[in-house]
Design an enzyme around this catalytic site. Structure first.
Site, PDB file in Angstrom:
ATOM      1  N   ASN A  12       0.796  -1.230   0.000  1.00  0.00           N
ATOM      2  CA  ASN A  12       0.000   0.000   0.000  1.00  0.00           C
ATOM      3  C   ASN A  12       0.828   1.279   0.000  1.00  0.00           C
ATOM      4  O   ASN A  12       0.275   2.365  -0.076  1.00  0.00           O
ATOM      5  CB  ASN A  12      -1.009   0.017   1.158  1.00  0.00           C
ATOM      6  CG  ASN A  12      -2.019  -1.086   1.031  1.00  0.00           C
ATOM      7  OD1 ASN A  12      -2.596  -1.285  -0.031  1.00  0.00           O
ATOM      8  ND2 ASN A  12      -2.208  -1.836   2.101  1.00  0.00           N
ATOM      9  N   ARG A  19      -3.529   8.152   0.298  1.00  0.00           N
ATOM     10  CA  ARG A  19      -4.041   7.187   1.286  1.00  0.00           C
ATOM     11  C   ARG A  19      -3.858   7.734   2.701  1.00  0.00           C
ATOM     12  O   ARG A  19      -2.741   7.990   3.126  1.00  0.00           O
ATOM     13  CB  ARG A  19      -3.282   5.874   1.135  1.00  0.00           C
ATOM     14  CG  ARG A  19      -3.669   4.840   2.167  1.00  0.00           C
ATOM     15  CD  ARG A  19      -2.861   3.545   1.964  1.00  0.00           C
ATOM     16  NE  ARG A  19      -3.112   2.658   3.066  1.00  0.00           N
ATOM     17  CZ  ARG A  19      -2.195   2.286   3.955  1.00  0.00           C
ATOM     18  NH1 ARG A  19      -0.964   2.710   3.857  1.00  0.00           N
ATOM     19  NH2 ARG A  19      -2.522   1.482   4.927  1.00  0.00           N
ATOM     20  N   ASN A  75      10.428  -0.943   5.012  1.00  0.00           N
ATOM     21  CA  ASN A  75       9.155  -0.574   5.616  1.00  0.00           C
ATOM     22  C   ASN A  75       8.206  -1.721   5.282  1.00  0.00           C
ATOM     23  O   ASN A  75       7.644  -1.769   4.195  1.00  0.00           O
ATOM     24  CB  ASN A  75       8.622   0.741   5.051  1.00  0.00           C
ATOM     25  CG  ASN A  75       7.322   1.167   5.712  1.00  0.00           C
ATOM     26  OD1 ASN A  75       6.659   0.362   6.348  1.00  0.00           O
ATOM     27  ND2 ASN A  75       6.954   2.421   5.549  1.00  0.00           N
ATOM     28  N   ALA A  78       1.998  -3.187   6.736  1.00  0.00           N
ATOM     29  CA  ALA A  78       1.122  -4.050   7.541  1.00  0.00           C
ATOM     30  C   ALA A  78       1.762  -5.388   7.890  1.00  0.00           C
ATOM     31  O   ALA A  78       1.422  -5.992   8.908  1.00  0.00           O
ATOM     32  CB  ALA A  78      -0.198  -4.285   6.814  1.00  0.00           C
ATOM     33  N   HIS A  81       3.442  -6.571  11.571  1.00  0.00           N
ATOM     34  CA  HIS A  81       2.782  -7.092  12.760  1.00  0.00           C
ATOM     35  C   HIS A  81       2.574  -8.604  12.759  1.00  0.00           C
ATOM     36  O   HIS A  81       2.240  -9.166  13.797  1.00  0.00           O
ATOM     37  CB  HIS A  81       1.451  -6.368  12.949  1.00  0.00           C
ATOM     38  CG  HIS A  81       1.590  -4.893  12.724  1.00  0.00           C
ATOM     39  ND1 HIS A  81       2.314  -4.081  13.575  1.00  0.00           N
ATOM     40  CD2 HIS A  81       1.178  -4.098  11.704  1.00  0.00           C
ATOM     41  CE1 HIS A  81       2.306  -2.847  13.090  1.00  0.00           C
ATOM     42  NE2 HIS A  81       1.625  -2.834  11.961  1.00  0.00           N
ATOM     43  N   ASP A  88      11.894 -14.058   9.299  1.00  0.00           N
ATOM     44  CA  ASP A  88      12.854 -15.145   9.149  1.00  0.00           C
ATOM     45  C   ASP A  88      13.837 -14.890   8.010  1.00  0.00           C
ATOM     46  O   ASP A  88      15.011 -15.238   8.113  1.00  0.00           O
ATOM     47  CB  ASP A  88      12.127 -16.469   8.945  1.00  0.00           C
ATOM     48  CG  ASP A  88      11.404 -16.941  10.204  1.00  0.00           C
ATOM     49  OD1 ASP A  88      11.615 -16.350  11.282  1.00  0.00           O
ATOM     50  OD2 ASP A  88      10.622 -17.908  10.097  1.00  0.00           O
ATOM     51  N   GLU A  99      14.380  -1.079  10.187  1.00  0.00           N
ATOM     52  CA  GLU A  99      12.936  -1.057   9.933  1.00  0.00           C
ATOM     53  C   GLU A  99      12.467   0.390  10.048  1.00  0.00           C
ATOM     54  O   GLU A  99      12.771   1.060  11.038  1.00  0.00           O
ATOM     55  CB  GLU A  99      12.242  -1.933  10.975  1.00  0.00           C
ATOM     56  CG  GLU A  99      10.740  -1.936  10.918  1.00  0.00           C
ATOM     57  CD  GLU A  99      10.114  -2.720  12.065  1.00  0.00           C
ATOM     58  OE1 GLU A  99       8.892  -2.610  12.221  1.00  0.00           O
ATOM     59  OE2 GLU A  99      10.835  -3.421  12.818  1.00  0.00           O
ATOM     60  N   HIS A 101       9.116   3.280   9.510  1.00  0.00           N
ATOM     61  CA  HIS A 101       7.673   3.501   9.377  1.00  0.00           C
ATOM     62  C   HIS A 101       7.408   4.989   9.272  1.00  0.00           C
ATOM     63  O   HIS A 101       8.049   5.791   9.971  1.00  0.00           O
ATOM     64  CB  HIS A 101       6.915   2.927  10.579  1.00  0.00           C
ATOM     65  CG  HIS A 101       7.049   1.449  10.687  1.00  0.00           C
ATOM     66  ND1 HIS A 101       6.331   0.586   9.897  1.00  0.00           N
ATOM     67  CD2 HIS A 101       7.850   0.684  11.469  1.00  0.00           C
ATOM     68  CE1 HIS A 101       6.676  -0.653  10.193  1.00  0.00           C
ATOM     69  NE2 HIS A 101       7.607  -0.620  11.140  1.00  0.00           N
ATOM     70  N   LEU A 102       6.469   5.350   8.431  1.00  0.00           N
ATOM     71  CA  LEU A 102       6.093   6.753   8.266  1.00  0.00           C
ATOM     72  C   LEU A 102       5.403   7.294   9.510  1.00  0.00           C
ATOM     73  O   LEU A 102       5.634   8.430   9.920  1.00  0.00           O
ATOM     74  CB  LEU A 102       5.153   6.899   7.061  1.00  0.00           C
ATOM     75  CG  LEU A 102       5.772   6.510   5.714  1.00  0.00           C
ATOM     76  CD1 LEU A 102       4.690   6.242   4.704  1.00  0.00           C
ATOM     77  CD2 LEU A 102       6.704   7.596   5.252  1.00  0.00           C
ATOM     78  N   SER A 103       4.543   6.478  10.100  1.00  0.00           N
ATOM     79  CA  SER A 103       3.800   6.897  11.292  1.00  0.00           C
ATOM     80  C   SER A 103       4.431   6.265  12.532  1.00  0.00           C
ATOM     81  O   SER A 103       5.218   5.321  12.431  1.00  0.00           O
ATOM     82  CB  SER A 103       2.330   6.465  11.184  1.00  0.00           C
ATOM     83  OG  SER A 103       2.233   5.050  11.192  1.00  0.00           O
ATOM     84  N   ARG A 112      -1.143  -2.487  16.003  1.00  0.00           N
ATOM     85  CA  ARG A 112       0.061  -2.000  15.316  1.00  0.00           C
ATOM     86  C   ARG A 112       1.246  -1.820  16.273  1.00  0.00           C
ATOM     87  O   ARG A 112       2.342  -1.522  15.839  1.00  0.00           O
ATOM     88  CB  ARG A 112      -0.221  -0.671  14.627  1.00  0.00           C
ATOM     89  CG  ARG A 112      -1.242  -0.761  13.520  1.00  0.00           C
ATOM     90  CD  ARG A 112      -1.356   0.575  12.797  1.00  0.00           C
ATOM     91  NE  ARG A 112      -2.529   0.658  11.968  1.00  0.00           N
ATOM     92  CZ  ARG A 112      -2.610   0.240  10.704  1.00  0.00           C
ATOM     93  NH1 ARG A 112      -1.552  -0.308  10.126  1.00  0.00           N
ATOM     94  NH2 ARG A 112      -3.728   0.362  10.031  1.00  0.00           N
TER      95      ARG A 112
END
Length: 148
Positions: A12, A19, A75, A78, A81, A88, A99, A101-103, A112
Site C-alpha cells: 500500500n 491514502r 518498511n 502491515a 505485525h 525469518d 525497519e 515507518h512513516l507513522s 500495530r
C-alpha cells in the site's frame, strides 16, 4: 567500492499521497524515492529501491540481498505485525537492517504496537513520515561503515 543498500517499501505504500493523508502525509512514494536517491548520492552509496504488495516478493528480495547488498532498509507496512516469513528472511541473511515507518506505530491502533520484525533488525525508526527513510538510510550506512 560503494556500499549497496536495498530499500524495500511494503504493501500500500504505492498509494502514498492519497491514502490516509492524516496519518501518512501527502508526500508521494515517487517523492520519497527521489529524496532517498539524492541522499544515497550524497553518501556515495548505491540504492536499489523496490515496492511490492506481495509478501513473497519481499522475502525474495531479502533473500537475493545476501551477497548482493551490504544492508537493508525496509518498511514492511502491515506485514510488520504478523509476517514471520519476512522476519525469518531478515534473520537468515544476517545483514545490517533498519525497519522504518512513516507513522509512529506505537501511537496508533493497539494491533500495530508490536513488530515481529524488530527483534531481528538493527533498529527501528518510526513517526517521521518520509524522513523516516532518510534516517534509516543514514543509520544503515553508519552500521555498515562501522563494521568494516
Amino acid at each position: 567500492m560503494a556500499e549497496r543498500i536495498l530499500l524495500i517499501h511494503g504493501p500500500n505504500l504505492n498509494m502514498l499521497g492519497t491514502r490516509e493523508t492524516g496519518v501518512y502525509g501527502v508526500e508521494t512514494l515517487e517523492s520519497i524515492n527521489s529524496r532517498c536517491l539524492a541522499l544515497a548520492e550524497e553518501l556515495s552509496v548505491e540504492l536499489d529501491i523496490h515496492q511490492t504488495n506481495s509478501e513473497s516478493e519481499i522475502v525474495g528480495l531479502i533473500q537475493a540481498a545476501a551477497g548482493n547488498a551490504d544492508g537493508i532498509v525496509i518498511n514492511p507496512a502491515a506485514y510488520t505485525h504478523y509476517s514471520y516469513a519476512i522476519r525469518d528472511a531478515l534473520a537468515a541473511v544476517r545483514l545490517p537492517a533498519v525497519e522504518v515507518h512513516l507513522s509512529n506505530i506505537c501511537s496508533r491502533e493497539e494491533f500495530r504496537h508490536e513488530s515481529v520484525i524488530a527483534p531481528v533488525v538493527s533498529g527501528q525508526i518510526a513517526g517521521f513520515r518520509g524522513n523516516s527513510y532518510m534516517l534509516g538510510i543514514r543509520a544503515v550506512v553508519e552500521l555498515i561503515r562501522n563494521a568494516q
